[in-house]
Scaffold this motif. Structure first.
Motif, PDB file in Angstrom:
ATOM      1  N   GLY A 241      -8.393   1.218  -0.390  1.00 13.87           N
ATOM      2  CA  GLY A 241      -7.781   0.276  -1.338  1.00 13.87           C
ATOM      3  C   GLY A 241      -7.567  -1.091  -0.703  1.00 13.87           C
TER       4      GLY A 241
ATOM      5  N   GLY B 282      -3.975  10.524   0.966  1.00 12.90           N
ATOM      6  CA  GLY B 282      -3.405   9.281   0.441  1.00 12.90           C
ATOM      7  C   GLY B 282      -3.628   8.116   1.405  1.00 12.90           C
TER       8      GLY B 282
ATOM      9  N   ARG C 207       2.001   1.589  -3.615  1.00 14.04           N
ATOM     10  CA  ARG C 207       0.885   1.862  -4.541  1.00 14.04           C
ATOM     11  C   ARG C 207       0.311   3.263  -4.342  1.00 14.04           C
ATOM     12  NH1 ARG C 207      -2.716   3.304  -7.023  1.00 14.04           N
ATOM     13  NH2 ARG C 207      -4.554   2.259  -7.850  1.00 14.04           N
ATOM     14  N   PHE C 208       0.189   3.683  -3.073  1.00 10.41           N
ATOM     15  CA  PHE C 208      -0.444   4.981  -2.788  1.00 10.41           C
ATOM     16  C   PHE C 208       0.587   6.052  -2.422  1.00 10.41           C
ATOM     17  CE2 PHE C 208      -3.666   1.727  -2.183  1.00 10.41           C
ATOM     18  CZ  PHE C 208      -4.713   2.253  -2.923  1.00 10.41           C
ATOM     19  N   ARG C 209       1.862   5.721  -2.620  1.00 11.05           N
ATOM     20  CA  ARG C 209       2.978   6.658  -2.373  1.00 11.05           C
ATOM     21  C   ARG C 209       2.868   7.310  -0.988  1.00 11.05           C
ATOM     22  NH1 ARG C 209       5.119   7.153  -7.506  1.00 11.05           N
ATOM     23  NH2 ARG C 209       3.592   6.873  -9.151  1.00 11.05           N
TER      24      ARG C 209
ATOM     25  N   GLU D  19      -7.182   6.958   1.067  1.00 12.50           N
ATOM     26  CA  GLU D  19      -7.302   6.151  -0.169  1.00 12.50           C
ATOM     27  C   GLU D  19      -6.699   4.765   0.027  1.00 12.50           C
ATOM     28  OE1 GLU D  19      -5.576   8.061  -3.647  1.00 12.50           O
ATOM     29  OE2 GLU D  19      -6.479   9.931  -2.963  1.00 12.50           O
ATOM     30  N   ALA D  20      -5.553   4.716   0.716  1.00 14.12           N
ATOM     31  CA  ALA D  20      -4.894   3.420   0.950  1.00 14.12           C
ATOM     32  C   ALA D  20      -5.793   2.512   1.789  1.00 14.12           C
ATOM     33  CB  ALA D  20      -3.554   3.623   1.647  1.00 14.12           C
TER      34      ALA D  20
ATOM     35  N   ALA E 170       0.840  -1.210   0.000  1.00 11.15           N
ATOM     36  CA  ALA E 170       0.000   0.000   0.000  1.00 11.15           C
ATOM     37  C   ALA E 170       0.875   1.261   0.000  1.00 11.15           C
ATOM     38  CB  ALA E 170      -0.933  -0.012   1.204  1.00 11.15           C
TER      39      ALA E 170
END
Ligand code: NAD
Length: 353
Positions: free
Chosen positions: A315, A308, A29-31, A311-312, A26
């Motif tokens: 996700g 972020g 992927r989500f920096r 969002e993670a 994660a």
């Protein structure tokens, strides 16, 4: 941001390792700007340092943005004087993690034993019947004679009001329905006070429907039709018991995600214990701790204005829904994968999403 990870006992190291594989996926992927530090608690710490929780870990936990605590063998830890401290109690009390949020839902691809449902338990987390933490000093369990034990339960207006507020805020973004679970027919003063505080907070949320249900009847209602519930708010021990049942009804205790949150700190912790019966066998379902870690990322993202992280969190939850539908799961929910392989499959899914 900084995350402190403590693996704990029994299946703790296995499910924590799987959680870290997913978290690292994660992060990429989500920096996410996230540093992960690890330390030890529980039996390993007792062996190494003579205590299950070193005092300096509390400082590290306070300095971190979030904490992940694996399950600990709390039943083994009987004598604090000998360094046997319950890590779960220790962090909840010292970080004032007053709200324990335990979502529970059914998943496409898993048999829904009691029908489909999606609910959240908001459990008061600092007092109630938890005698090892409900006093400023000392323990609220006493051995009066060798044959007589007394265990005291503490209920306060402040703790009741603050968990009620968390619950009403939660349902405001969901189905706007609260169920207050209590035993005020017997615990007239304590649970009477809990209900009074819930009713006061309810006045601030006029669009939320409120039910009050006695805890024994609640178990029957949950088994009969869990779909009728949205957010359930209750005292410490009732919440603990009900949430194991709802996790199992969703498929397995190994799906019980849980976040302990306070005003400034939060700790991800699976709903279940250290499961010594399956420890070291690569059998444990890591989703409970992974879901808890996702709840923590969401909390950190909202608290520190870091979208972020939110969002993670979404996700990871999405990835779990997809992994379950694809059968990339452990045996407790009908799959064939081990703990490690389940974590790796989910990490690959998140990395490629
Ligand atoms: P448990 O929750 O560890 O296990 C109950 C049952 O559920 C067992 O059959 C176990 O194999 C199964 N199970 C639990 N987690 C699972 C997972 N992730 N995947 C698949 N199956 C899973 O309860 P217990 O056996 O009564 O307690 C064991 C130890 O854990 C005790 O020392 C207890 O005090 C402690 N405990 C710790 C915490 C905590 O650290 N937060 C919470 C509850 C119990």
């Amino acid at each position: 941001m900084r995350l402190l990870v403590l693996a704990g006992d029994g299946i703790g190291p296995e499910i924590t390792a799987a959680t870290l594989v997913v978290l690292n996926a994660a992060v990429r992927r989500f920096r996410l700007d996230l540093d992960i530090e690890e330390d030890v608690v529980g039996h390993q710490s007792l062996k190494q340092f003579g205590t299950t929780v070193r005092a300096d870990i509390l400082d590290r936990a306070r300095a971190a943005d979030g904490l992940i605590l694996g399950p600990a063998a709390t039943f083994d830890f009987k004598d604090a004087e000998k360094g046997e401290i319950n890590p779960s109690m220790y962090f909840r009390k010292n970080l004032d993690l007053f709200a324990n949020i335990r979502p529970s839902r059914t998943y496409p691809g898993l048999p829904a034993k009691l029908g489909q449902f999606d609910l959240v338990i908001a459990r008061e987390n600092t007092e109630g019947f938890y005698a090892d933490r409900n006093m400023a000093q000392g323990n609220a369990e006493m051995l009066v004679t060798e044959d007589v034990a007394i265990s005291l339960r503490r209920i306060t207006r402040n703790a009741s009001a603050r968990i009620a507020r968390v619950a009403f805020e939660l349902t405001s973004a969901r189905k706007k329905h609260i169920t207050v679970v209590h035993k005020a027919n017997v615990l007239k003063l304590g649970d009477g006070m809990f209900i009074e505080e819930c009713r006061k907070v309810a006045r601030e949320f006029p669009d939320v429907a409120v039910d009050e249900i006695i805890v024994d009847a609640m178990m029957a209602h949950l088994v009969r039709n869990p779909a009728r519930f949205d957010v359930i708010v209750t005292t410490n021990m009732f919440g603990d018991i009900i949430s194991d049942m709802t996790a199992e009804a969703s498929g397995s205790l190994g799906l019980g995600g849980s976040l302990n949150q306070g005003a400034d700190h939060a700790m991800a912790q699976a709903s279940h214990g250290s499961a010594p019966d399956i420890a070291g066998k690569n059998l444990a379902n890591p989703f409970s701790l992974i879901l808890s870690a996702a709840l923590l990322l969401g909390w950190m993202g909202r608290k520190r204005a870091a979208p972020g992280f939110v969002e993670a969190a979404a996700g990871i939850e999405r990835g779990i829904v997809q992994a379950i539908a694809a059968g990339e799961i452990t045996r407790d929910i009908g799959g064939r994968l081990g703990t490690k392989e389940t974590g790796e499959a989910l990490a690959a899914r998140i990395g490629g999403a």
